[in-house]
Design a protein around this motif. Structure first.
Motif, mmCIF file in Angstrom:
data_model
loop_
_atom_site.group_PDB
_atom_site.id
_atom_site.type_symbol
_atom_site.label_atom_id
_atom_site.label_comp_id
_atom_site.label_asym_id
_atom_site.label_seq_id
_atom_site.Cartn_x
_atom_site.Cartn_y
_atom_site.Cartn_z
ATOM 1 N N LEU A 45 0.698 -1.045 0.085
ATOM 2 C CA LEU A 45 -0.007 0.308 0.457
ATOM 3 C C LEU A 45 1.030 1.233 0.051
ATOM 4 C CD1 LEU A 45 -2.918 -1.267 2.722
ATOM 5 C CD2 LEU A 45 -3.222 -0.751 -0.566
ATOM 6 N N GLU A 46 2.259 0.989 0.884
ATOM 7 C CA GLU A 46 2.369 2.138 0.852
ATOM 8 C C GLU A 46 3.362 2.690 -0.549
ATOM 9 O OE1 GLU A 46 5.589 1.571 4.086
ATOM 10 O OE2 GLU A 46 3.824 2.834 5.612
ATOM 11 N N GLU A 47 3.243 1.133 -1.234
ATOM 12 C CA GLU A 47 4.531 1.681 -2.326
ATOM 13 C C GLU A 47 3.932 2.779 -3.397
ATOM 14 O OE1 GLU A 47 5.952 -2.251 -3.783
ATOM 15 O OE2 GLU A 47 7.446 -2.531 -2.075
ATOM 16 N N ILE A 48 2.157 2.104 -3.698
ATOM 17 C CA ILE A 48 1.256 2.915 -4.430
ATOM 18 C C ILE A 48 0.981 4.429 -3.897
ATOM 19 C CG2 ILE A 48 1.199 1.317 -5.212
ATOM 20 C CD1 ILE A 48 -2.059 0.950 -4.420
ATOM 21 N N GLY A 49 1.814 4.907 -2.512
ATOM 22 C CA GLY A 49 0.781 6.292 -2.062
ATOM 23 C C GLY A 49 0.065 6.306 -1.274
ATOM 24 N N VAL A 50 -0.510 5.627 -0.065
ATOM 25 C CA VAL A 50 -1.418 5.463 0.421
ATOM 26 C C VAL A 50 -1.277 5.343 1.810
ATOM 27 C CG1 VAL A 50 -3.694 3.612 0.942
ATOM 28 C CG2 VAL A 50 -2.591 3.723 -1.207
ATOM 29 N N GLY A 118 -9.497 -12.172 -2.893
ATOM 30 C CA GLY A 118 -10.403 -10.586 -2.494
ATOM 31 C C GLY A 118 -9.336 -10.101 -2.280
ATOM 32 N N LEU A 119 -8.807 -9.518 -0.899
ATOM 33 C CA LEU A 119 -7.963 -9.467 -0.667
ATOM 34 C C LEU A 119 -6.549 -8.202 -1.715
ATOM 35 C CD1 LEU A 119 -6.511 -10.184 2.611
ATOM 36 C CD2 LEU A 119 -8.299 -8.024 2.316
ATOM 37 N N ALA A 120 -5.960 -9.440 -2.426
ATOM 38 C CA ALA A 120 -4.790 -9.859 -3.642
ATOM 39 C C ALA A 120 -5.513 -8.538 -4.297
ATOM 40 C CB ALA A 120 -4.555 -10.663 -4.454
ATOM 41 N N ALA A 121 -7.002 -8.993 -5.221
ATOM 42 C CA ALA A 121 -8.272 -8.344 -6.387
ATOM 43 C C ALA A 121 -8.397 -6.674 -5.606
ATOM 44 C CB ALA A 121 -9.159 -9.235 -6.292
ATOM 45 N N MET A 122 -8.570 -6.623 -4.257
ATOM 46 C CA MET A 122 -9.070 -5.020 -3.774
ATOM 47 C C MET A 122 -8.022 -4.297 -4.242
ATOM 48 S SD MET A 122 -11.491 -5.665 -0.759
ATOM 49 C CE MET A 122 -13.246 -5.778 -0.863
ATOM 50 N N LEU A 123 -6.627 -4.798 -3.482
ATOM 51 C CA LEU A 123 -5.452 -3.832 -3.680
ATOM 52 C C LEU A 123 -4.643 -3.610 -5.542
ATOM 53 C CD1 LEU A 123 -3.020 -2.906 -2.683
ATOM 54 C CD2 LEU A 123 -1.590 -5.615 -2.215
ATOM 55 N N ILE A 124 -5.236 -4.442 -6.230
ATOM 56 C CA ILE A 124 -4.779 -4.290 -7.391
ATOM 57 C C ILE A 124 -5.573 -3.308 -7.973
ATOM 58 C CG2 ILE A 124 -4.752 -5.192 -9.915
ATOM 59 C CD1 ILE A 124 -2.237 -5.889 -8.186
ATOM 60 N N ALA A 125 -6.707 -2.951 -7.399
ATOM 61 C CA ALA A 125 -7.750 -2.274 -8.325
ATOM 62 C C ALA A 125 -7.605 -1.142 -7.705
ATOM 63 C CB ALA A 125 -9.259 -2.566 -8.033
ATOM 64 N N LEU A 126 -6.511 -0.754 -6.437
ATOM 65 C CA LEU A 126 -7.089 0.294 -5.527
ATOM 66 C C LEU A 126 -5.582 0.681 -5.886
ATOM 67 C CD1 LEU A 126 -6.808 2.362 -3.921
ATOM 68 C CD2 LEU A 126 -5.701 0.829 -2.354
#
Length: 391
Positions: A45-50, A118-126
């Motif tokens: 998450l931090e790598e994508i600026g969250v 589901g967790l992986a898909a949500m992260l890729i979507a974000l």
């Protein structure tokens, strides 16, 4: 989807690799050990600026919460999933339970469906949303919590910390075969114990047989009828006498016998009233049977929850499935519980369950999801972020 350019930022290989890495973390509950996976997701998450917080719950347990700030014009959209899994079981798997093996378009591993997919898909979507540079009208929260398979320690902590403040809608990424679920039965587990007096098996008249007393109680319980109204989606409640444990040796009168009961309830039922009914049964038997004694212990208390099918958020989700995948679907319910049983009693918020994988794969040997369902979920999650927070 209005902005189809966002789909260009979805990396299929990255999604597959991410899920494989998540499966590789052994987060079997108990004991859970979710903290290393929470930290791994937090790093992503931090790598994508969250903006990310790791909530260390102690004993190697933990939550991870990522928040993308919006302009405050709309309520927050919460994506949630759980980090823990059940054990792989004693049956040998065709592919290792933590291998993330890919065979015939399927990804194998414990938690692939329930619910690291589901967790992986949500992260890729974000990540795709962040790369597209979308400005959000409200906050977006990605939360991955500990302990859903047992006591929901993570969801409870999330609620206690004010995690639902300002939230207007929730999506839980439980496996739904890329369909929409809007209701779940409650889970009410109790243990009832009868007590007697031990004696030598050759002189049973000197003791009080707790197993015999339990037999009288069971006769009452199997004829017990719930007070309820049939639910349009979930139907009727159920009760299962799950375990019986009594006695120590063949030549000893048992002074204790315990049973556990698994009840699955529907919205509108009051678990406290069930306990009162069972208490009245015990009182009745106490007046009829000499030295009859019993008590009740609550093991698990999860409320039945539901979001009505005509709720605007449910309609929005159904429209997205129609527009993006040309599927006509009707929202359904499930007999198992999720962390919605913690969230919705705390605050009435529309909630849907949508995720890759088949719920029938959950807790099974050779658990898997298809890569196609994983990618379809990514697409859906992006679309609902757009419809709820952008347009």
């Amino acid at each position: 989807m209005k902005d189809n350019n966002v789909l260009e930022f979805i990396d299929k290989d990255e999604a597959i690799d991410l899920l494989q890495q998540m499966i590789g973390f052994k987060t079997v509950n108990g004991p859970g050990d979710e903290l290393p996976l929470a930290e791994f997701i937090g790093q992503k998450l931090e790598e994508i600026g969250v903006e990310t917080v790791i909530d260390d719950l102690g004993n190697d347990r933990g939550n991870v919460i990522g928040r993308v700030k919006g302009r405050g014009e709309r309520e927050t959209l919460l994506f949630n999933g759980h980090l823990d899994t059940v054990p792989p079981g004693d049956i040998e798997w065709e592919y290792g339970p933590y291998s993330g093996a890919i065979v015939d378009g399927k990804i194998y591993g414990r938690g692939s469906a329930d619910m690291k997919g589901g967790l992986a898909a949500m992260l890729i979507a974000l990540k795709a949303v962040k790369k597209a540079g979308w400005e959000l009208k409200g906050d977006f929260i990605y939360s991955a919590t500990a302990g859903e398979e047992t006591d929901s320690i993570g969801a409870i902590k999330f609620v206690e910390d004010g995690g639902l403040e300002g939230v207007g809608a929730i999506i839980i990424g439980e496996p739904s075969s890329n369909g929409i679920n809007i209701a779940e039965k409650g889970a009410f587990w109790v243990e009832i114990t009868t007590y007697g007096k031990t004696a030598h098996g050759a002189f049973p008249q000197n003791g009080t047989n707790a197993v015999v007393h339990m037999n009288a109680l069971l006769s009452e319980l199997v004829s017990y009828r719930f007070k309820y109204e049939e639910n349009e989606i979930l139907g009727h409640p159920t009760m299962n006498i799950s375990t019986v444990n009594g006695g120590v040796k063949t030549n000893v009168v048992p002074d204790k016998c315990s049973i556990t009961i698994d009840m699955r309830t529907v919205p509108g039922m009051d678990h406290k009233e069930i306990v009162k009914d069972f208490g009245r049964i015990i009182e009745k038997l106490s007046s009829q049977i000499e030295d009859f004694k019993a008590d009740i212990k609550i093991l698990n208390d999860r409320a039945a929850v539901e979001t009505k099918g005509d709720n605007p958020f449910v309609k929005l989700a159904e429209e997205i499935v129609k527009e993006e995948f040309d599927k006509d679907i009707r929202a359904k319910g499930v007999n198992f519980y999720t962390d919605a049983s913690i969230f919705l009693p705390a605050k009435q918020i529309p909630c849907i369950f949508y995720g890759p994988g088949d719920a029938n794969m959950a807790h099974q040997p050779n658990e898997h999801i298809t890569i196609d369902s994983l990618m379809e979920s990514v697409h859906f999650y992006i679309a609902i972020i757009e419809k709820y927070l952008v347009l």
